[in-house]
Design a protein around this motif. Structure first.
Motif, PDB file in Angstrom:
ATOM      1  N   LEU A 133       1.026  -4.617 -11.883  1.00 35.90           N
ATOM      2  CA  LEU A 133       1.776  -5.613 -11.123  1.00 35.90           C
ATOM      3  C   LEU A 133       1.606  -5.420  -9.617  1.00 35.90           C
ATOM      4  CD1 LEU A 133       3.805  -7.939 -10.996  1.00 35.90           C
ATOM      5  CD2 LEU A 133       5.654  -6.247 -11.170  1.00 35.90           C
ATOM      6  N   VAL A 134       1.752  -4.180  -9.161  1.00 36.16           N
ATOM      7  CA  VAL A 134       1.623  -3.912  -7.725  1.00 36.16           C
ATOM      8  C   VAL A 134       0.188  -4.138  -7.256  1.00 36.16           C
ATOM      9  CG1 VAL A 134       1.930  -2.180  -5.930  1.00 36.16           C
ATOM     10  CG2 VAL A 134       3.549  -2.296  -7.812  1.00 36.16           C
ATOM     11  N   ALA A 135      -0.799  -3.757  -8.089  1.00 32.95           N
ATOM     12  CA  ALA A 135      -2.201  -3.950  -7.714  1.00 32.95           C
ATOM     13  C   ALA A 135      -2.548  -5.428  -7.600  1.00 32.95           C
ATOM     14  CB  ALA A 135      -3.113  -3.266  -8.729  1.00 32.95           C
ATOM     15  N   LEU A 136      -2.003  -6.245  -8.482  1.00 38.51           N
ATOM     16  CA  LEU A 136      -2.253  -7.689  -8.400  1.00 38.51           C
ATOM     17  C   LEU A 136      -1.656  -8.272  -7.123  1.00 38.51           C
ATOM     18  CD1 LEU A 136      -1.679  -8.812 -12.106  1.00 38.51           C
ATOM     19  CD2 LEU A 136      -3.849  -8.669 -10.883  1.00 38.51           C
ATOM     20  N   LEU A 137      -0.447  -7.833  -6.777  1.00 34.57           N
ATOM     21  CA  LEU A 137       0.147  -8.286  -5.514  1.00 34.57           C
ATOM     22  C   LEU A 137      -0.700  -7.836  -4.329  1.00 34.57           C
ATOM     23  CD1 LEU A 137       3.949  -7.582  -6.169  1.00 34.57           C
ATOM     24  CD2 LEU A 137       2.816  -9.811  -6.068  1.00 34.57           C
ATOM     25  N   GLY A 138      -1.178  -6.586  -4.383  1.00 30.63           N
ATOM     26  CA  GLY A 138      -2.029  -6.097  -3.312  1.00 30.63           C
ATOM     27  C   GLY A 138      -3.328  -6.874  -3.201  1.00 30.63           C
ATOM     28  N   PHE A 139      -3.896  -7.244  -4.345  1.00 32.55           N
ATOM     29  CA  PHE A 139      -5.134  -8.022  -4.346  1.00 32.55           C
ATOM     30  C   PHE A 139      -4.934  -9.375  -3.666  1.00 32.55           C
ATOM     31  CE2 PHE A 139      -7.973 -11.151  -6.252  1.00 32.55           C
ATOM     32  CZ  PHE A 139      -9.211 -10.524  -6.150  1.00 32.55           C
ATOM     33  N   VAL A 140      -3.842 -10.055  -4.008  1.00 35.50           N
ATOM     34  CA  VAL A 140      -3.570 -11.379  -3.444  1.00 35.50           C
ATOM     35  C   VAL A 140      -3.352 -11.285  -1.934  1.00 35.50           C
ATOM     36  CG1 VAL A 140      -1.955 -13.307  -3.430  1.00 35.50           C
ATOM     37  CG2 VAL A 140      -2.663 -12.302  -5.607  1.00 35.50           C
ATOM     38  N   TYR A 141      -2.498 -10.352  -1.511  1.00 31.86           N
ATOM     39  CA  TYR A 141      -2.198 -10.249  -0.083  1.00 31.86           C
ATOM     40  C   TYR A 141      -3.385  -9.714   0.701  1.00 31.86           C
ATOM     41  CZ  TYR A 141       2.714 -11.512  -0.317  1.00 31.86           C
ATOM     42  OH  TYR A 141       3.879 -12.213  -0.464  1.00 31.86           O
ATOM     43  N   ILE A 155      -7.207   7.656  -2.313  1.00 36.37           N
ATOM     44  CA  ILE A 155      -8.127   7.565  -1.177  1.00 36.37           C
ATOM     45  C   ILE A 155      -8.350   6.113  -0.769  1.00 36.37           C
ATOM     46  CG2 ILE A 155     -10.516   7.937  -0.455  1.00 36.37           C
ATOM     47  CD1 ILE A 155     -10.531  10.493  -2.067  1.00 36.37           C
ATOM     48  N   ILE A 156      -8.603   5.231  -1.749  1.00 36.07           N
ATOM     49  CA  ILE A 156      -8.887   3.825  -1.436  1.00 36.07           C
ATOM     50  C   ILE A 156      -7.647   3.135  -0.871  1.00 36.07           C
ATOM     51  CG2 ILE A 156      -9.650   1.631  -2.374  1.00 36.07           C
ATOM     52  CD1 ILE A 156     -11.826   3.723  -2.199  1.00 36.07           C
ATOM     53  N   VAL A 157      -6.480   3.454  -1.388  1.00 35.44           N
ATOM     54  CA  VAL A 157      -5.251   2.841  -0.868  1.00 35.44           C
ATOM     55  C   VAL A 157      -5.014   3.270   0.580  1.00 35.44           C
ATOM     56  CG1 VAL A 157      -2.747   2.764  -1.098  1.00 35.44           C
ATOM     57  CG2 VAL A 157      -4.181   2.532  -3.119  1.00 35.44           C
ATOM     58  N   ILE A 158      -5.264   4.542   0.883  1.00 33.81           N
ATOM     59  CA  ILE A 158      -5.139   4.993   2.272  1.00 33.81           C
ATOM     60  C   ILE A 158      -6.142   4.263   3.154  1.00 33.81           C
ATOM     61  CG2 ILE A 158      -5.472   6.970   3.800  1.00 33.81           C
ATOM     62  CD1 ILE A 158      -4.351   8.754   1.597  1.00 33.81           C
ATOM     63  N   LEU A 159      -7.351   4.059   2.642  1.00 31.41           N
ATOM     64  CA  LEU A 159      -8.358   3.306   3.393  1.00 31.41           C
ATOM     65  C   LEU A 159      -7.905   1.870   3.638  1.00 31.41           C
ATOM     66  CD1 LEU A 159     -11.277   3.524   4.553  1.00 31.41           C
ATOM     67  CD2 LEU A 159     -12.072   2.591   2.372  1.00 31.41           C
ATOM     68  N   GLY A 160      -7.348   1.243   2.609  1.00 25.61           N
ATOM     69  CA  GLY A 160      -6.838  -0.114   2.779  1.00 25.61           C
ATOM     70  C   GLY A 160      -5.667  -0.175   3.742  1.00 25.61           C
ATOM     71  N   LEU A 161      -4.808   0.830   3.697  1.00 26.31           N
ATOM     72  CA  LEU A 161      -3.672   0.877   4.620  1.00 26.31           C
ATOM     73  C   LEU A 161      -4.157   1.026   6.056  1.00 26.31           C
ATOM     74  CD1 LEU A 161      -0.577   1.007   4.894  1.00 26.31           C
ATOM     75  CD2 LEU A 161      -0.738   3.483   4.584  1.00 26.31           C
ATOM     76  N   PHE A 162      -5.151   1.885   6.266  1.00 29.27           N
ATOM     77  CA  PHE A 162      -5.725   2.060   7.598  1.00 29.27           C
ATOM     78  C   PHE A 162      -6.373   0.766   8.081  1.00 29.27           C
ATOM     79  CE2 PHE A 162      -9.478   3.000  10.200  1.00 29.27           C
ATOM     80  CZ  PHE A 162      -8.887   3.658  11.266  1.00 29.27           C
ATOM     81  N   TYR A 174     -12.622  -2.608   5.456  1.00 28.23           N
ATOM     82  CA  TYR A 174     -11.856  -1.641   4.677  1.00 28.23           C
ATOM     83  C   TYR A 174     -10.928  -2.347   3.688  1.00 28.23           C
ATOM     84  CZ  TYR A 174     -13.370   1.805   8.159  1.00 28.23           C
ATOM     85  OH  TYR A 174     -14.105   2.624   8.974  1.00 28.23           O
ATOM     86  N   ILE A 175     -10.368  -3.456   4.122  1.00 24.47           N
ATOM     87  CA  ILE A 175      -9.479  -4.204   3.227  1.00 24.47           C
ATOM     88  C   ILE A 175     -10.264  -4.811   2.072  1.00 24.47           C
ATOM     89  CG2 ILE A 175      -7.752  -6.033   3.120  1.00 24.47           C
ATOM     90  CD1 ILE A 175      -7.288  -5.689   6.086  1.00 24.47           C
ATOM     91  N   VAL A 176     -11.513  -5.217   2.314  1.00 25.76           N
ATOM     92  CA  VAL A 176     -12.356  -5.749   1.234  1.00 25.76           C
ATOM     93  C   VAL A 176     -12.625  -4.663   0.191  1.00 25.76           C
ATOM     94  CG1 VAL A 176     -14.657  -6.610   0.690  1.00 25.76           C
ATOM     95  CG2 VAL A 176     -13.408  -7.563   2.627  1.00 25.76           C
ATOM     96  N   VAL A 177     -12.887  -3.437   0.657  1.00 31.35           N
ATOM     97  CA  VAL A 177     -13.080  -2.323  -0.279  1.00 31.35           C
ATOM     98  C   VAL A 177     -11.823  -2.103  -1.107  1.00 31.35           C
ATOM     99  CG1 VAL A 177     -13.511   0.160  -0.450  1.00 31.35           C
ATOM    100  CG2 VAL A 177     -14.783  -1.212   1.203  1.00 31.35           C
ATOM    101  N   CYS A 216       0.827  -1.208   0.000  1.00 31.67           N
ATOM    102  CA  CYS A 216       0.000   0.000   0.000  1.00 31.67           C
ATOM    103  C   CYS A 216       0.860   1.256   0.000  1.00 31.67           C
ATOM    104  CB  CYS A 216      -0.935  -0.008   1.205  1.00 31.67           C
ATOM    105  SG  CYS A 216      -2.269  -1.221   1.120  1.00 31.67           S
ATOM    106  N   THR A 217       1.936   1.227   0.761  1.00 31.44           N
ATOM    107  CA  THR A 217       2.843   2.374   0.779  1.00 31.44           C
ATOM    108  C   THR A 217       3.483   2.591  -0.589  1.00 31.44           C
ATOM    109  OG1 THR A 217       3.320   1.918   3.113  1.00 31.44           O
ATOM    110  CG2 THR A 217       4.824   3.386   1.945  1.00 31.44           C
ATOM    111  N   LEU A 218       3.894   1.496  -1.227  1.00 32.79           N
ATOM    112  CA  LEU A 218       4.473   1.595  -2.567  1.00 32.79           C
ATOM    113  C   LEU A 218       3.451   2.128  -3.565  1.00 32.79           C
ATOM    114  CD1 LEU A 218       6.814   1.064  -4.509  1.00 32.79           C
ATOM    115  CD2 LEU A 218       6.022  -1.307  -4.712  1.00 32.79           C
ATOM    116  N   GLN A 219       2.200   1.687  -3.439  1.00 35.72           N
ATOM    117  CA  GLN A 219       1.154   2.181  -4.326  1.00 35.72           C
ATOM    118  C   GLN A 219       0.927   3.679  -4.152  1.00 35.72           C
ATOM    119  OE1 GLN A 219      -2.041  -0.770  -3.441  1.00 35.72           O
ATOM    120  NE2 GLN A 219      -2.158  -0.988  -5.657  1.00 35.72           N
TER     121      GLN A 219
END
Length: 210
Positions: A157-165, A45-52, A61-64, A14-17
């Motif tokens: 690439l980063v979004a796919l990794l984020g989706f999996v994790y 905004i959504i990445v910050i939400l996922g990070l939180f 929040y992670i599901v969103v 998320c930080t990298l994104q």
């Protein structure tokens, strides 16, 4: 979960994104690319939400964030098709600027090694004050459309990794909550709860009879 877990990896992703999104937002602003600017804004905004949600153990929040990761992949695939002229799309159109202006990618004139020259030319019968300037770009080491495709590929690439994790972290947090609830961790009235009532018995001293 420990520090070297999927949760910590998701925090790093998320930080990298966020770094990639902010970098992309700057160049999209310079090129007046309004559609990508809006997309980057929602993405941040959504990445910050996922990070939180990851830090605070909030699976909703992670599901969103997970759903948005799939949308973000689709958006970047569209950007790749746009710059490679795939599917009837054309990089020379004003689609990304909502037809408000004729601006194109900032990299089209400021790419690595590009030399930008502005040559004012006046059409026959047109006064000099009404002449148009023609910009030529030469010596680019890499065409701007491939720079944009590289950016979008990195985001995919980063979004796919984020989706999996993110899916892994949601599953792990849910399992922990279920197991904790099973042993009565969230039960305000546990199974072996003893209903303590105040005693109203009046204790009186007893004297032996004589």
């Amino acid at each position: 979960m420990g520090c070297c877990s999927g949760r910590c990896t998701l925090i790093f992703i998320c930080t990298l994104q966020l770094v990639l999104a902010l970098e992309r937002q700057v160049f999209d602003f310079l090129g007046y690319q309004w559609a990508p600017i809006l997309a980057n804004f929602f993405h941040i905004i959504i990445v910050i939400l996922g990070l939180f949600g990851t830090i605070q153990y909030r699976p909703r929040y992670i599901v969103v964030y997970t759903v948005w990761a799939a949308v973000w992949v689709a958006w970047n695939i569209f950007i790749i098709c746009f710059y490679l002229d795939v599917g009837g799309l054309s990089k020379d159109s004003d689609l990304l600027t909502f037809n408000i202006s004729a601006h194109h990618s900032w990299w089209s004139e400021h790419g690595p090694g590009c030399v930008r020259k502005e040559m004012p030319q006046a059409a026959p019968g047109v006064r000099a004050t009404e002449s148009h300037s023609y910009i030529t770009v030469m010596g680019c080491l890499m065409d701007y459309q491939y720079i944009e495709v590289t950016h979008s590929s990195a985001h995919i690439l980063v979004a796919l990794l984020g989706f999996v994790y993110a899916c892994y972290v949601v599953s792990a947090i849910t399992e922990e909550e279920d197991s904790f609830d099973f042993i009565g961790g969230f039960d305000p009235f546990p199974l072996y709860h003893v209903n303590e009532k105040p005693s109203h018995l009046l204790l009186k001293p007893m004297y032996p009879s004589t």
